[in-house]
Design a protein around this motif. Structure first.
Motif, mmCIF file in Angstrom:
data_model
loop_
_atom_site.group_PDB
_atom_site.id
_atom_site.type_symbol
_atom_site.label_atom_id
_atom_site.label_comp_id
_atom_site.label_asym_id
_atom_site.label_seq_id
_atom_site.Cartn_x
_atom_site.Cartn_y
_atom_site.Cartn_z
ATOM 1 N N SER A 445 82.539 91.407 105.340
ATOM 2 C CA SER A 445 81.601 92.478 105.718
ATOM 3 C C SER A 445 80.650 92.037 106.827
ATOM 4 O O SER A 445 80.057 92.874 107.517
ATOM 5 N N GLN A 446 80.475 90.718 107.018
ATOM 6 C CA GLN A 446 79.589 90.221 108.075
ATOM 7 C C GLN A 446 80.268 90.187 109.435
ATOM 8 O O GLN A 446 79.606 89.971 110.454
ATOM 9 N N LEU A 447 81.589 90.377 109.460
ATOM 10 C CA LEU A 447 82.309 90.401 110.742
ATOM 11 C C LEU A 447 82.284 91.828 111.257
ATOM 12 O O LEU A 447 83.148 92.636 110.979
ATOM 13 N N ASP A 448 81.242 92.146 111.974
ATOM 14 C CA ASP A 448 81.032 93.519 112.449
ATOM 15 C C ASP A 448 80.677 93.475 113.922
ATOM 16 O O ASP A 448 79.545 93.146 114.305
ATOM 17 N N TYR A 449 81.656 93.809 114.707
ATOM 18 C CA TYR A 449 81.434 93.808 116.159
ATOM 19 C C TYR A 449 80.410 94.855 116.564
ATOM 20 O O TYR A 449 79.719 94.712 117.572
ATOM 21 N N ASP A 450 80.320 95.908 115.788
ATOM 22 C CA ASP A 450 79.418 96.999 116.146
ATOM 23 C C ASP A 450 77.957 96.585 116.006
ATOM 24 O O ASP A 450 77.071 97.309 116.462
ATOM 25 N N ASN A 451 77.687 95.505 115.357
ATOM 26 C CA ASN A 451 76.330 94.961 115.291
ATOM 27 C C ASN A 451 76.228 93.852 116.332
ATOM 28 O O ASN A 451 76.822 92.779 116.165
ATOM 29 N N PRO A 452 75.517 94.091 117.439
ATOM 30 C CA PRO A 452 75.476 93.074 118.524
ATOM 31 C C PRO A 452 74.986 91.723 118.031
ATOM 32 O O PRO A 452 75.376 90.687 118.585
ATOM 33 N N GLN A 454 75.818 90.277 115.417
ATOM 34 C CA GLN A 454 76.819 89.626 114.593
ATOM 35 C C GLN A 454 78.110 89.375 115.364
ATOM 36 O O GLN A 454 79.176 89.347 114.798
ATOM 37 N N ARG A 455 78.022 89.195 116.655
ATOM 38 C CA ARG A 455 79.243 89.014 117.466
ATOM 39 C C ARG A 455 79.560 87.543 117.728
ATOM 40 O O ARG A 455 80.615 87.237 118.254
#
Length: 1740
Positions: A445-452, A454-455
């Motif tokens: 769940s922490q792999l979220d490209y949509d959250n800058p 968390q890239r």
């Protein structure tokens, strides 16, 4: 002549007398009876008992006189009169073998003569009895023998073994044997040698070779037994045999082979181990010299110590230190091996006898290397949609520590640098040597490209040892965007409202969804779905919902729709949309009827039944919810307000009596309105017509029991009142109810009981009520009255009318119970002065009957006895029968005449009671009781007893005494007083009984003294513990006296202790038995008696049991029965308590410890062993070291285990249960536990030890009902490395059976699984370098790729789970050494499903709503209905893998079968069918020519839409075989979305078929043939059989004629897909079992016979020829009579024959023209199945 004869007679008489006198003066001597009476052949056994008769002397006296016998010597005695000889003293044959006696016989003297004595001398032999056992002389016996003595040689025993037996004959024949103890009789042989009679010697010979080292001495037991038939005797002796040692054994090392672990660089002088060797000849040991061999580097030395004969030395290090990096040691896997020689010394010299053992030194490593990562920095990019647990693709990291074993062990951890905490995890967390490192996703769940933010992630991989950081590597992870977010609605459920009068194109509401993805993945469009969605439309961009069609609340009040939001990547989300239609009051109330009518009677004031009008309103809750209110708008009555209506219910009632004159036409007309509660309210009206007069159906009227004066039935529901007897039998007529129907036939009335139908029943036609069979109406047991509710129902219309009445049934009491006295007997005491008419007592009897009338009377003779107990024999003077009378009504007994104690002291009479009103068995309703009256004497001056309870009317003294009172003690004192002198009475005397056994009464003091022991138990055995006396008290002048009865009751005391039935108890129990295992039952008895309630209350005879002792807690005892069982939560363990001693206590008087007596008995419980202890190894883990080139049978290790059990359960045997990687390399001796090599080792060393699991198992299973137990120990065997590349790679991951998974539609190149392998060899060399690959041996290998260096498996193509859900790849890992080593493993890869197919409800899109209903007041959670949805489905055959049959002559284009396939998807495309493959398989025989195997598909045609499979060619060459056909069903353009079915088509001949013959016409069978076949299939399927019916035709008889009333159907049978031959089918179908199974089906469908399908062909010409020949015979006869007529007839017959032949040929050709397509509705009257010509086949 007569005269001379008479003259001679006196002379003869005189001569005779003289002769007689001379004979009487002679006394002849007696003599013994030869043989049987003179002891001439008599012998005697020495075992004869003293005093027993042994012989009888017999003699004869010529004169017949008495004889006397005598015998000499002290041995025998003789009875002088009878001659019986008895033995006087014991005999011993060994001391005296004969007895010499003189026997004599003496007669009586005659006329003064001397008696004659005759004597004879006899020698009586004494026979031998085996009373001397063989005796060994010269004991003890010893022998010394060299261990080299040859087998068969005799041993020299000192002194020689001599056995003597003093008996004689067989009793002295001695047999000498070895007594079997252990195996000693297998080693030595003993035989007897006879020296003389009763004198024997024994020779001992060797049977097996001796070994001093195994056993230096023996103790042999020998037995000497005589050969006596009776009382055989045996003696025993022992022979001590010492074995003399001989030098024949080499030295022996103890605890060899030797192994030790030594750290490298160990300093000099460190002791490593102790070596000890001894001479194998322990009897004469020599000195031992120890030396090192094969130790060229000088790392070790031997330092001797101790006794030289023991050869002990210490192995210690030298100044030359060990170095594990030494190439020789390193190549040998860190193992240093050398030898030690032990040599025997003779006078200090070194001869050739020696032994060598191996010493293995494991050189342990020192931790001098740090772990190192393969690089210091890694940078990778990954997709954001990786799942939890997936490894990071593209990340290949290794950690290497060049140390060995534990020194090369390290820990791995992930150290967060930036945002990586909790997101990633390292695996493994601990490594050793060279280890590949995998980083897995921990929280996807922490792999979220949509959250800058968390890239990008950054972390360090750290290697530590003992908590200290040794090395680390930096890893940077960058995220790539993926369409991993589905659109998200702001609300999961939207609810809008719309009034039902809303206009089209009006906005209903707006829905909104967002997508967190970027670019096109974040663009959302909307779609509206669901039933009723066509009433609305949605703007795909804005989400606005608009009305498309007008709404109607009354048709549908709410719409349940689904709004679908779809992003640019095709991901969808759903939201529920509810549109509630707002109700508008647009519906008027609607009456159920446009007009109501009713007829009532003239003057009626109520409606019977009630009269309702009802209206309904369709509007919803907001518009009144259907409620209406009623009102009467108008009424045409003259009186006015005759009717009233309830506004809520609509019930019309009468306020005034209805009169026909109140309206013009005798009919009331009302207008009734119904108004709803909507806004605005709406109203509707209806017309109500009420006619006054006779109604259409009137209620019946019960007639009742009573009538009025006009003799008319009473109107109304009169009640019936009847009475029945309580003993009324089933079927008894209670009464008959009757009702009258005013407007119908009374005969049509039906009667029913509403209540009490369990005791009564009614005839519904006649109304007769009777007692039911199950009735219980006895008033003594049940109620005394019943109420029966009866209904009478008429048959009128429109509805039947019902009348009700009540039948009151009174149960009359029947006098059927006999009276019963309250007591079985009565007793009374009355003074003789009681006046006549005075009451004595009252007897009472009870009768349950209500109308009982009891009468008492005296019955039978009266018994009377005097005060002395004498029955009055003559009653004339005193009429005792008139002494009393009884009141016949009350039962009171009165004195009827003067009583006289002196005449009748006791009067006994019988009183009877009789019920005068008895109705049932009057003679038996009588009871009797016995009355005893004691008449007491009374005198005013008679003495009076002063003891408590005594009175003149009841002169009785009751006394209670204890048992076991002392003898001569005064038990109590009788006290009396003289009323005249008022002085105590001093004169008492016993009246009855005359004499007392137990008591004595003091005449002066009145003391009752005990003179004999009173034992309550003895008295109880005699029958009673009560005594009754009569004592007279006399006045001083003895002129006056009074007699009193004295009752003495002996009371029990606790004078007896419990006594066990055994002096001690012994029991056995098997160990490990738990509760409630029985052990033993002890029993004790207490002699204390229990005769009355007091004894029961005191409980002196009752016993309770208890256990005492150290282990008493292990058991429980039933304190009442003495049953001993194992206690709860306790088990018996023989190893802790092999025997248990307890004490069992028996105690009486429960609950009264002060009065209790007790006894204790010993209980010994032997615990029997069960095999409950597994063998135990001396160590839990064993270790040993051997070189990799060790030879076969080389010793590795000595294992040892012990077992605490005894017997077979304690015997231990060893076995290898898990050899692991060392399969077949080692073996263990089952008895000794010695572990050795099983074969020569291959020379392939390994760094890891072999791990073996060795099992020690006992022999417990040899005991019945027990099993063996075992224990496993781990053995680690280190193998020294002596070869370059002998380490085989091995897989770390995947493990055996482990599966990988990947989601479908994953991008090409997506990671699937990280393969991890290791190699024991050094990774810095080619032998330790690993290469990965996927072998191309499986078709699935094309779908995946593997990195040859890292082992990461990725996808090569997109995967679709619906096409294929499981893949198998064969992995290989190999090194680059010489020779190359490799290993393979199968990996299964499961494709995980993704929701990539739109689910659909299992219904058509335009189908209406599913109706569901639920009753009101149902609780929450009640199931209202069910509906189902389906996802993407493959086509499905209706009958997959079916089997059909065709005939060989089937025409082309004939339908064989119809194949059907369906797709459950609602929007599925049409299904196309095609033939993929056709093969032919012959059966039954081999063909002589090769079949055409070209394109067999041309023989069949398949309509890809209808599914009809037709013939396309000739099948003449394919008879008796079958075609295997693969059919494909496809309705998708995607690959692998097809379904396949295998069809078998059998080509068969009629002669290979059977047929059913139905006794029904074809048009009936044609419609039933399919269910007939299905039912047969159900019966045959469990037997592995199939049956296929091929046709349905008119039945053809044997003469080729057609029977249109019968039908035949040919069929073929198959077993497991193979056709059966005709004989096999006939055997099966005619079997008794199968016919029994199918008989019901045959009967249901009219099967009359079972025949072969082919009918023997009879040519028409032949038939006609037969007829012609028959006709020709007649023509010949006619020709003989009329020649010309015969010629004409012959010509005519020839012409007819030709014509008939042509006609027959045309018929045959027509019959062979069958239609091109088989139609089930047509009948083949020309019988193509019978009259075809079969092809000619080659040899079968």
């Amino acid at each position: 002549m007569l005269l001379p004869s008479l003259m001679c007679l006196p002379l003869l008489l005189l001569c005779g007398c003289g002769c007689l006198a001379g004979a009487q003066l002679l006394n002849h001597p007696p003599h013994f009876v030869p043989s049987s009476g003179d002891m001439s052949r008599f012998s005697l056994s020495e075992h004869t008992p003293v005093g027993s008769p042994v012989y009888q002397l017999k003699g004869i006296d010529p004169e017949g006189g008495r004889l006397k016998y005598s015998i000499s010597g002290p041995v025998f005695s003789v009875d002088r009169e009878t001659g019986v000889v008895r033995l006087r003293q014991e005999l011993d044959r060994e001391t005296q073998d004969t007895v010499e006696v003189i026997i004599s016989i003496t007669d009586e003297g005659v006329y003064g003569t001397e008696p004659n004595t005759v004597s004879q001398r006899r020698e009586i032999p004494v026979r031998d009895y085996n009373d001397n056992q063989p005796t060994f002389l010269g004991r003890p016996y010893t022998a010394s023998v060299s261990e080299s003595l040859p087998v068969g040689s005799e041993l020299t025993v000192e002194p020689p073994i001599i056995v003597v037996d003093r008996d004689d004959g067989l009793n002295a024949e001695v047999q000498i044997k070895c007594v079997q103890e252990n195996d000693i009789c297998d080693i030595f042989e003993v035989r007897a040698v006879k020296l003389s009679n009763g004198n024997f010697t024994a020779r001992v010979a060797l049977k097996q070779a001796l070994d001093f080292e195994s056993r230096p001495s023996y103790i042999m037991s020998i037995s000497a037994s005589d050969s006596a038939i009776e009382n055989r005797l045996t003696s025993f002796a022992t022979v001590s045999i010492n074995v003399i040692d001989v030098q024949d054994q080499a030295p022996v090392f103890t605890n060899a082979p030797y192994s030790a672990t030594v750290a490298e660089n160990t300093p000099a002088g460190v002791s490593i181990l102790t070596v000890k060797a001894i001479d194998g000849d322990v009897g004469i040991p020599r000195d031992i010299f120890l030396s090192l061999e094969d130790e060229p580097f000088g790392h070790f030395e031997l330092v001797p110590f101790g006794d030289a004969k023991e050869g002990t030395a210490i192995l210690q290090t030298t100044s030359e230190p060990l170095d594990r990096e030494n190439p020789d040691i390193l190549q040998n896997g860190g193992v240093y091996v050398f030898s030690i020689r032990a040599t025997e010394l003779i006078d200090g010299a070194i001869p050739a006898e020696f032994s060598v053992t191996r010493v293995t030194i494991v050189v342990t490593d020192v931790d001098d290397h740090r772990p190192e990562f393969s690089a210091s920095h890694f940078n990778i990019s990954i997709a954001e949609n990786l799942a939890n647990g997936m490894p990071l693709p593209g990340l290949s990291i290794f950690v290497d520590d060049r140390d060995m074993g534990e020194n090369s062990r390290y820990q791995l951890k992930l150290q967060d640098i930036s945002k990586a905490a909790g997101v990633f995890a390292v695996s493994p967390t601990e490594g050793q040597g060279r280890t590949p490192v995998v980083v897995k996703v921990l929280d996807a769940s922490q792999l979220d490209y949509d959250n800058p933010a968390q890239r990008k992630f950054e972390f360090d991989l750290v290697a530590t040892t003992h908590g200290v950081e040794q090395a680390k590597a930096r890893v940077e992870v960058h995220l790539l965007d993926a369409n991993d977010n589905a659109p998200v609605f702001r609300q999961q459920t939207y609810r809008f409202t719309a009034p039902e009068n809303l206009t089209s194109d009006s906005l209903v509401g707006i829905v909104n969804a967002t997508d967190a993805d970027s670019a096109q993945f974040g663009h959302v469009q909307y779609v509206l779905k669901g039933f009723g969605a066509d009433n609305f439309y949605i703007d795909p961009e804005t989400g606005g919902i608009y009305l498309l069609r007008a709404l109607d609340y009354e048709k549908q009040s709410t719409y349940s729709l689904t709004v679908v939001a779809v992003d640019g990547g095709g991901r969808e989300s759903n939201a529920n949309l509810y549109v509630d239609v707002l109700d508008v009051n647009d519906n008027h109330p609607s009456f159920e009827s446009n007009e109501y009518s009713r007829t009532i009677r003239e003057g009626a004031s109520i409606f019977e039944p009630q009269f309702f009008v009802r209206a309904h309103d369709a509007d919803g809750p907001s518009q009144g919810n259907g409620r209406v209110k009623y009102a009467i708008v108008s009424e045409n009555s003259i009186a006015g307000n005759v009717f009233r209506i309830e506004p809520d219910t609509g019930e019309i009632t009468l306020q005034k009596a209805a009169r026909s004159m109140d309206t013009e036409r005798g009919e009331y007309e009302l207008v009734v309105s119904a108004t709803d509660f909507g806004i605005p309210p709406l109203t509707n009206t209806t017309r109500v017509l009420i006619r006054v007069g006779i109604s259409g159906n009137q209620r019946p009227i019960f007639k009742g029991h009573f009538q009025n004066v006009e003799n008319l039935p009473v109107i109304g529901p009169p009640s019936y009142r009847v009475s029945i007897p309580e003993n009324a039998a089933p079927g008894y007529n209670v009464t008959t109810v009757s009702a009258h129907d005013p407007d119908g036939l009374d005969s049509l009335l039906r009667y029913r009981i509403v209540g009490a139908n369990d005791n009564f029943q009614i005839n519904e036609f006649s109304g007769q009520i009777t007692v039911s069979p199950q009735a219980r109406i006895d008033r003594d047991l049940n109620m005394n009255s019943f109420e029966i509710i009866v209904n009478a129902v008429d048959s009128g219309t429109p509805i039947p009318e019902t009348a009700t009445t009540t039948v009151y049934v009174n149960v009359k009491d029947i006098n059927d119970e006999k009276p019963k006295f309250e007591q079985n007997s009565y007793a009374a005491y009355v003074s003789e002065r009681t006046v006549v008419g005075e009451s004595v007592l009252r007897v009472k009897a009870i009768d349950k009957d209500l109308n009982s009338r009891l009468e008492y009377s005296l019955q039978g003779p009266v018994q009377a006895t005097t005060k002395a107990g004498v029955s009055i024999a003559n009653r004339s003077n005193y009429p005792v029968q008139e002494a009393f009378r009884v009141d016949k009504h009350s039962g009171e007994i009165f004195v009827n005449s003067t009583l006289r104690h002196d005449v009748a002291a006791i009067i006994i009479f019988t009183v009877a009671v009789r019920d005068l009103n008895a109705e049932v068995d009057p003679e038996k309703q009588v009871d009797t009781t016995e009355v005893t009256v004691y008449v007491q004497s009374f005198k005013d001056k008679d003495p009076v007893f002063k003891n408590p309870g005594w009175s003149s009317s009841r002169p009785v003294v009751n006394v209670k005494i204890k048992e076991e009172m002392p003898i001569d003690s005064a038990l109590f004192i009788l006290q009396a007083e003289d009323p005249v002198t008022e002085q105590p009475i001093t004169s008492f005397e016993l009246v009855t009984p005359k004499e007392l056994e137990y008591f004595h009464i003091s005449e002066r003091t009145g003391e009752v003294i005990l003179k004999k022991r009173l034992d309550y138990e003895a008295l109880a055995e005699s029958g009673s513990a009560d005594f009754e006396l009569q004592v007279r008290a006399n006045s001083a002048d003895r002129q006056r006296s009074t007699i009193s009865r004295v009752n003495i009751t002996v009371e029990n005391v606790n004078d007896n202790s419990p006594i066990f039935d055994q002096s001690s108890y012994h029991a056995t129990i098997i160990e490990n038995k738990g509760h409630p295992e029985p052990v033993l039952q002890v029993r004790a008895q207490d002699k204390d008696a229990a005769l009355n309630a007091r004894d029961e209350r005191l409980g002196y005879h009752k016993i309770i049991y208890s256990l005492q002792g150290e282990h008493a807690m292990l058991f429980e005892i039933n304190n009442l029965t003495g049953q001993i069982i194992v206690a709860r939560n306790q088990t018996i363990d023989r190893e802790r308590t092999p025997s248990i001693r307890l004490q069992v206590k028996a105690e009486d008087s429960p609950g009264k410890p002060t009065d209790a007596k007790q006894s204790v008995v010993e209980l010994l419980i032997d615990v029997l062993d069960v095999n409950d202890n597994a063998p135990e190894f001396t160590k839990k883990v064993y270790s040993a070291v051997i070189p990799e080139n060790a030879l076969k049978m080389e010793t590795v290790l000595q294992l040892e285990a012990t077992d605490a059990d005894e017997g077979p359960g304690g015997e231990v045997r060893y076995e290898l249960v898990n050899e692991g990687d060392a399969n077949g390399l080692f073996s263990v001796n089952a008895q000794s536990g010695l572990l050795t090599t099983r074969r020569n080792l291959t020379g392939k060393g390994r760094a890891e030890a072999y791990v073996l699991i060795v099992r020690a198992q006992d022999n417990g299973s040899q005991v019945p009902k027990q099993s063996s137990l075992s224990t496993d120990a781990e053995v680690r065997i280190f193998i020294g490395d002596v070869s370059a590349n002998d380490g085989v790679p091995f897989f770390v991951a995947p493990r055996v059976g482990q599966m990988a998974n990947v989601t479908e539609n994953a991008a090409v190149g997506a990671p699937v699984f990280q393969v991890i392998a290791s190699d024991p060899d050094d990774d810095s060399t080619p032998s330790g370098t690993i290469t990965y690959r996927i072998l191309p041996d499986t078709p699935d290998a094309e779908s995946f790729a593997i990195d040859t260096h890292t082992g990461l498996i990725t996808t090569r193509e997109e995967l679709d789970r619906e096409e294929k859900s499981m893949y198998k790849v064969l992995l290989e890992v190999s090194d680059n050494g010489q020779p190359k080593q490799s290993v393979t493993r199968i990996l299964k890869i499961e494709v995980l499903d993704m929701d990539d197919h739109v689910p659909r409800f299992a219904r058509e899109i335009d189908a209406g709503p599913i109706p569901m209903s639920v009753a009101e007041e149902q609780p929450a959670g009640t199931i209202v209905g069910n509906f189902s949805a389906i996802d993407d489905n493959l086509p499905k055959f209706e009958n997959p893998d079916s089997t059909v049959g065709i005939r060989i002559n089937v025409p082309i284009d004939t339908v064989i079968t119809t194949l059907r396939a369906t797709d459950a998807d609602a929007e599925a495309a049409p299904i196309a069918l095609s033939i993929k493959n056709v093969t032919f398989v012959p059966q039954f025989y081999k063909r002589s020519r090769k079949l055409a195997t070209g394109n067999l598909q041309t023989l069949f045609t398949l309509n890809n839409r209808t599914g009809e499979l037709r013939t396309g060619g000739s099948f003449a060459d394919y008879v008796d075989g079958y075609f295997q056909m693969r059919i494909c069903a496809n309705n998708s353009a995607k690959a692998k979305r097809q379904t396949y079915s295998n069809i078998k088509v059998f080509v068969i001949r009629d002669k290979s078929l059977l047929k059913f013959v139905f006794a029904r016409p074809p048009n009936e069978i044609q419609h039933n043939i399919r269910p007939f076949q299905e039912q047969l299939q159900k019966k045959l399927k469990p037997l592995g059989l199939e049956l296929h019916v091929l046709d349905t035709q008119v039945f053809t008889r044997a003469d080729m004629s057609l029977d249109f009333t019968a039908t035949s159907s040919c069929f073929q049978m198959f077993r497991n897909g193979a056709a059966l031959s005709l004989s096999e089918m006939q055997k099966l179908m005619n079997s008794k079992e199968l016919r029994h199974e199918l008989i019901d089906i045959y009967a249901a469908y009219g099967v009359s016979d079972l025949e072969s399908c082919s009918v023997r062909r009879t040519h028409t010409a032949a038939l006609f020829g037969n007829l012609l020949m028959s006709a020709g015979a007649w023509l010949v006869i006619l020709a003989a009579l009329i020649g010309i007529a015969a010629l004409v007839s012959l010509c005519t017959a020839c012409c007819l024959r030709k014509k008939f032949k042509r006609y027959s040929k045309r018929s045959l050709q027509a019959s062979l023209r069958t239609p091109t397509e088989h139609t089930p509705t047509s009948y083949s009257y020309s019988m193509p199945a019978v009259l075809y010509s079969e092809p000619i086949y080659g040899p079968l």
